[in-house]
Structure formats: structure tokens, C-alpha cells
Write a protein that holds these residues in place. Structure first.
Motif, PDB file in Angstrom:
ATOM      1  N   LEU A 142      53.241  36.289  46.718  1.00  0.00           N
ATOM      2  CA  LEU A 142      54.553  36.388  46.097  1.00  0.00           C
ATOM      3  C   LEU A 142      54.457  36.311  44.580  1.00  0.00           C
ATOM      4  N   LEU A 143      53.729  35.333  44.066  1.00  0.00           N
ATOM      5  CA  LEU A 143      53.613  35.171  42.625  1.00  0.00           C
ATOM      6  C   LEU A 143      52.863  36.336  41.982  1.00  0.00           C
ATOM      7  N   ALA A 144      51.816  36.798  42.650  1.00  0.00           N
ATOM      8  CA  ALA A 144      51.043  37.904  42.094  1.00  0.00           C
ATOM      9  C   ALA A 144      51.851  39.183  42.062  1.00  0.00           C
ATOM     10  N   GLY A 145      52.741  39.386  43.051  1.00  0.00           N
ATOM     11  CA  GLY A 145      53.564  40.595  43.054  1.00  0.00           C
ATOM     12  C   GLY A 145      54.389  40.708  41.791  1.00  0.00           C
ATOM     13  N   TYR A 146      55.051  39.623  41.420  1.00  0.00           N
ATOM     14  CA  TYR A 146      55.863  39.651  40.211  1.00  0.00           C
ATOM     15  C   TYR A 146      55.003  39.568  38.952  1.00  0.00           C
ATOM     16  N   GLY A 147      53.910  38.795  39.030  1.00  0.00           N
ATOM     17  CA  GLY A 147      53.047  38.671  37.855  1.00  0.00           C
ATOM     18  C   GLY A 147      52.365  39.979  37.506  1.00  0.00           C
ATOM     19  N   LEU A 148      51.814  40.664  38.511  1.00  0.00           N
ATOM     20  CA  LEU A 148      51.137  41.937  38.249  1.00  0.00           C
ATOM     21  C   LEU A 148      52.134  43.022  37.860  1.00  0.00           C
ATOM     22  N   MET A 149      53.371  42.904  38.336  1.00  0.00           N
ATOM     23  CA  MET A 149      54.392  43.874  37.958  1.00  0.00           C
ATOM     24  C   MET A 149      54.708  43.747  36.468  1.00  0.00           C
ATOM     25  N   LYS A 150      54.711  42.518  35.969  1.00  0.00           N
ATOM     26  CA  LYS A 150      55.010  42.308  34.553  1.00  0.00           C
ATOM     27  C   LYS A 150      53.780  42.486  33.675  1.00  0.00           C
ATOM     28  N   LEU A 155      44.328  43.405  35.838  1.00  0.00           N
ATOM     29  CA  LEU A 155      43.904  42.001  35.863  1.00  0.00           C
ATOM     30  C   LEU A 155      43.372  41.577  37.226  1.00  0.00           C
ATOM     31  N   LEU A 156      43.603  42.403  38.252  1.00  0.00           N
ATOM     32  CA  LEU A 156      43.289  41.989  39.612  1.00  0.00           C
ATOM     33  C   LEU A 156      41.815  41.634  39.823  1.00  0.00           C
ATOM     34  N   PRO A 157      40.843  42.431  39.386  1.00  0.00           N
ATOM     35  CA  PRO A 157      39.446  42.054  39.618  1.00  0.00           C
ATOM     36  C   PRO A 157      39.081  40.685  39.047  1.00  0.00           C
ATOM     37  N   MET A 158      39.578  40.374  37.865  1.00  0.00           N
ATOM     38  CA  MET A 158      39.278  39.079  37.265  1.00  0.00           C
ATOM     39  C   MET A 158      39.887  37.948  38.091  1.00  0.00           C
ATOM     40  N   LEU A 159      41.119  38.123  38.549  1.00  0.00           N
ATOM     41  CA  LEU A 159      41.760  37.105  39.368  1.00  0.00           C
ATOM     42  C   LEU A 159      41.012  36.903  40.682  1.00  0.00           C
ATOM     43  N   LEU A 160      40.532  37.984  41.270  1.00  0.00           N
ATOM     44  CA  LEU A 160      39.773  37.875  42.515  1.00  0.00           C
ATOM     45  C   LEU A 160      38.455  37.138  42.295  1.00  0.00           C
ATOM     46  N   ALA A 161      37.795  37.404  41.162  1.00  0.00           N
ATOM     47  CA  ALA A 161      36.542  36.712  40.862  1.00  0.00           C
ATOM     48  C   ALA A 161      36.770  35.212  40.733  1.00  0.00           C
ATOM     49  N   VAL A 162      37.832  34.829  40.042  1.00  0.00           N
ATOM     50  CA  VAL A 162      38.165  33.407  39.918  1.00  0.00           C
ATOM     51  C   VAL A 162      38.425  32.805  41.293  1.00  0.00           C
ATOM     52  N   GLY A 163      39.146  33.545  42.128  1.00  0.00           N
ATOM     53  CA  GLY A 163      39.458  33.062  43.467  1.00  0.00           C
ATOM     54  C   GLY A 163      38.226  32.773  44.296  1.00  0.00           C
ATOM     55  N   LEU A 164      37.190  33.591  44.165  1.00  0.00           N
ATOM     56  CA  LEU A 164      35.958  33.364  44.925  1.00  0.00           C
ATOM     57  C   LEU A 164      35.250  32.084  44.487  1.00  0.00           C
ATOM     58  N   PHE A 165      35.270  31.792  43.197  1.00  0.00           N
ATOM     59  CA  PHE A 165      34.654  30.550  42.727  1.00  0.00           C
ATOM     60  C   PHE A 165      35.468  29.331  43.182  1.00  0.00           C
ATOM     61  N   VAL A 166      36.775  29.482  43.281  1.00  0.00           N
ATOM     62  CA  VAL A 166      37.608  28.389  43.799  1.00  0.00           C
ATOM     63  C   VAL A 166      37.287  28.130  45.269  1.00  0.00           C
ATOM     64  N   ILE A 167      37.075  29.195  46.041  1.00  0.00           N
ATOM     65  CA  ILE A 167      36.687  29.040  47.447  1.00  0.00           C
ATOM     66  C   ILE A 167      35.367  28.283  47.552  1.00  0.00           C
ATOM     67  N   ALA A 168      34.406  28.633  46.694  1.00  0.00           N
ATOM     68  CA  ALA A 168      33.107  27.957  46.711  1.00  0.00           C
ATOM     69  C   ALA A 168      33.265  26.462  46.424  1.00  0.00           C
ATOM     70  N   ALA A 169      34.155  26.137  45.492  1.00  0.00           N
ATOM     71  CA  ALA A 169      34.390  24.723  45.180  1.00  0.00           C
ATOM     72  C   ALA A 169      35.005  23.996  46.372  1.00  0.00           C
ATOM     73  N   ALA A 170      35.956  24.640  47.054  1.00  0.00           N
ATOM     74  CA  ALA A 170      36.584  24.016  48.219  1.00  0.00           C
ATOM     75  C   ALA A 170      35.584  23.855  49.356  1.00  0.00           C
ATOM     76  N   ALA A 171      34.684  24.822  49.512  1.00  0.00           N
ATOM     77  CA  ALA A 171      33.679  24.753  50.579  1.00  0.00           C
ATOM     78  C   ALA A 171      32.749  23.555  50.398  1.00  0.00           C
ATOM     79  N   TRP A 172      32.557  23.135  49.169  1.00  0.00           N
ATOM     80  CA  TRP A 172      31.655  22.022  48.874  1.00  0.00           C
ATOM     81  C   TRP A 172      32.112  20.721  49.518  1.00  0.00           C
ATOM     82  N   ARG A 173      33.425  20.608  49.793  1.00  0.00           N
ATOM     83  CA  ARG A 173      33.975  19.354  50.316  1.00  0.00           C
ATOM     84  C   ARG A 173      34.186  19.370  51.829  1.00  0.00           C
ATOM     85  N   VAL A 174      33.942  20.489  52.480  1.00  0.00           N
ATOM     86  CA  VAL A 174      34.127  20.555  53.935  1.00  0.00           C
ATOM     87  C   VAL A 174      33.039  19.736  54.616  1.00  0.00           C
TER      88      VAL A 174
END
Length: 379
Positions: A142-150, A155-174
Motif C-alpha cells: 500500500l505505501l509503495a503504491g503511493y510512494g512510487l506514484m509520487k 527506485l524499486l531495485p534499490m528498495l528491493l536490495a534493502v529489503g533483502l538485507f533486512v530479511i537476512a537480519a531477521a533470519a539471524w534471530r530465528v
């Protein structure tokens, strides 16, 4: 065992998909790729899900540890994705995405196996853990729909790259879950696993459901855009489906008291028949599109929860990661990939009516198969 690390991982993992699923096809279309090239690149994630979950899940079961495999694969996936920031042509993107997805697709079955074990006594608790993935998907879509529209889809590839590193950080605590294999024992073969009662029919029903969703994940945003829906509206529609999914996940404990898992599976495929029939015939009617999106609660949420729980019962404890990996490989991997590729081949000829008509037929066959699942694995 605390379920918080699982909830946190689900949130981050599906938040990434909240960016990838709705907007990656639009980004590829913006680059000027053909419908076939677009469908191939989108389907690479599904292709990775054919190979990676079973391989990495089996590897984790053999060594008796999931945590190090989860940590390593998510981190490698993030670094492998980085070159996408500087390339925009088909073959380089194909190579980068193939490498990144091969490692990224390893993580979910490892986490699913742990979550299924942690919630085995009360399957409904899985829904309240997995619901955080739906919340992450909805919020970001929802947020990306309006954010990317404006801003810009650039910017999408950069946002996806950040998202993958966030997943890696979350995986560290499982946390580590599951029993380690007994010293000197050899895990059962894949053939013996597939011979377990009810498992082939269950996997067939999951394959057909994922095949039916292949055109949805590949061309839904493009179909809506072609009908004049803006990026904000497209993001809102994706979010609506997930909101309904969240409500369903939260209600799963009470549903489990009233209906069996086999009934969940049958209901999800019956709803898929109606949903895709509406997408094939009524995309020009906003009310029908809205209603079809509410059915996502059943066609994804209820179906996935029933599949995970049924697999947890059909597969022996020492092969849980492999079993969940096999489910993801057959369904989201093979089924989703073939569905997306068929849609890519048919889209130039018949557009939404043809590809979602095929989805409707696949869901109808899946419903027939699910009746066998209900009979064989009635729990």
C-alpha cells in the motif's frame, strides 16, 4: 518457545514480496521488455522455488541444523542481488536474478518447518504467527503504491536490495528447532517420502492452486493498469486481499475448532474457481474486482495454512524441512512458474480473459483433487 522471531521473519520476508509482486512486473514493463521476457524474469523466482527449497531443506535435515543454512542463504541472496542496481537488459538481469533467487528461496521452508513444529499442538497458532507476514506485505504494497506514484519506479531495485538485507537480519534471530538426526542413520529417500499416504494428492492440489495463481502474480498489475487503474489503486487492491487474509489468519484458531483441515483445502480451491472466473470476465467492473480480491483470504491464506498443517502431519519429524521444501517446490515453484510462463505465452493472444480462464480450469481440477485429500488426510 517464543514465536516472536518467526513473526518478525515473516513480516520482513513478505514485506519484500509486497514490493516485488505488485511492482516488479511494472518496472520490467517500463524497461521495454517483451511480455515473454517479462514473464520469464518474473517466473525466475518460481523456478528457484522448484530447486532451492527441496535442496536446502534436505541439506538442513541431513546436518540436523537449520539456523546456519538460513543465515548463510539469506545473506548471499542479498549480496547477489546488488548488481541489479546497475543493469537493465534481459540477459544480465536473468543471470543476477537466477543467482539471488536460488539462495533467497531457501529461507521460507526452513522457517515454515520451525513454525509448524512450534505450533503443532494448536495449528491455529500458526495463523497468528504467519499473520505478521500478511501485515508486512499489505503495509509495504500500500505505501509503495503511493510512494512510487509520487516518486519513480526507478527506485524499486534499490528498495528491493534493502529489503533483502533486512530479511537476512531477521533470519539471524530465528531459533533452531527440530530434533537432530540420530547418529549413523540415513534420511529416507525422496521416493519413500512421496509414497506416504495422501501426500501425492496433497501436492497435486497445491500444484494446481499455484498454477492458477501464476497469471495473477505475473499479469494482475499489468491487467489493472491496462484497464486504467493507477498505481495507488493497484497497491490498494493488493493490500485489500492481504487485509482479508490477515482477518482469516487471526480467526484460524476458532475455525480449527469447527472445520477440519481437509475442509479448509476444499473451500480454498472452490473459492479460487470463483475468483479467477471473475478476473477472466469482470475486470472492467470495480465492484467485481474488489470482491475477487477479498477471496484472496481463502485462495492463499486458508489454502496455505491447511497445506502447512497437513504436511506437518503427513511427513515424519526428521524430514520436516524437506517436506515443507517439497511443498514449496511443487506449488509455488513448479506450479507458479508454469502458470506464469503459460500466461506469458497466452497473454498477447487472449489477454486477461484467456489466461484467467485457464486459471479457473486449473482451480476446478484442483478442487476435484482436494476431495481426495480430504478423504485420505481427514484431520
Amino acid at each position: 518457545m517464543s514465536l516472536l522471531p518467526f513473526s518478525r521473519f515473516y513480516f520482513c520476508y513478505f514485506a519484500f514480496l509486497g514490493l516485488f509482486n505488485p511492482y516488479w512486473p511494472l518496472y520490467l514493463e517500463r524497461l521495454g521488455l517483451s511480455p515473454w521476457q517479462l514473464s520469464v524474469l518474473v517466473s525466475l523466482l518460481g523456478i528457484a522455488r522448484i530447486v532451492a527449497p527441496t535442496f536446502w531443506g534436505g541439506f538442513a535435515d541431513r546436518i540436523g541444523r537449520r539456523k546456519p543454512v538460513l543465515r548463510a542463504t539469506t545473506l548471499v541472496a542479498a549480496f547477489a542481488f546488488l548488481p541489479i542496481l546497475w543493469i537493465d537488459s534481459f540477459w544480465p538481469m536473468f543471470a543476477v536474478l537466477a543467482a539471488s533467487h536460488l539462495f533467497w528461496a531457501a529461507s521460507l521452508p526452513l522457517v515454515e518447518a520451525g513454525a509448524a513444529e512450534a505450533t503443532r499442538a494448536v495449528p491455529g497458532r500458526y495463523g497468528r504467527t504467519r499473520v505478521w507476514g500478511s501485515i508486512g506485505f499489505m503495509a509495504v504494497a500500500l505505501l509503495a503504491g503511493y510512494g512510487l506514484m509520487k516518486a519513480s519506479l526507478d527506485l524499486l531495485p534499490m528498495l528491493l536490495a534493502v529489503g533483502l538485507f533486512v530479511i537476512a537480519a531477521a533470519a539471524w534471530r530465528v531459533p533452531e528447532t527440530g530434533a537432530r538426526p540420530t547418529s549413523g542413520t540415513t534420511p529416507a529417500s525422496l521416493a519413500s517420502l512421496l509414497a506416504r499416504p495422501g501426500l501425492p494428492a496433497l501436492l497435486a492440489a497445491c500444484f494446481l492452486m499455484a498454477f492458477a495463481h501464476g497469471p495473477y502474480y505475473t499479469f494482475y498489475s499489468i491487467a489493472l493498469s491496462g484497464m486504467g487503474y493507477g498505481q495507488g489503486s493497484i497497491g490498494a487492491l493488493w493490500a485489500l486481499g492481504v487485509i482479508c487474509e490477515i482477518v482469516l489468519f487471526w480467526k484460524l484458531p476458532s475455525l480449527h475448532k469447527r472445520f477440519g483441515l481437509g475442509e479448509w483445502m476444499c473451500a480454498s480451491l472452490a473459492a479460487a474457481c470463483l475468483r479467477f472466473a471473475l478476473l477472466a470476465t469482470a475486470l472492467t467492473h470495480p465492484a467485481a474486482v474488489l470482491f475477487a480480491q477479498t477471496l484472496h483470504a481463502l485462495t492463499f491464506g486458508l489454502h496455505h495454512a491447511s497445506a502447512v498443517a497437513l504436511l506437518q502431519r503427513a511427513v515424519p519429524p526428521e524430514q520436516q524441512a524437506r517436506g515443507q521444501g517439497l511443498y514449496l517446490a511443487v506449488s509455488f515453484g513448479l506450479g507458479g512458474t508454469l502458470g506464469g510462463l503459460v500466461a506469458g505465452a497466452l497473454w498477447p493472444t487472449g489477454g486477461a480473459p484467456l489466461v484467467y480462464g485457464v486459471s479457473t480450469l486449473a482451480a476446478l481440477i484442483g478442487f476435484a483433487v482436494s476431495l481426495s485429500v480430504r478423504k485420505t488426510l481427514a484431520v
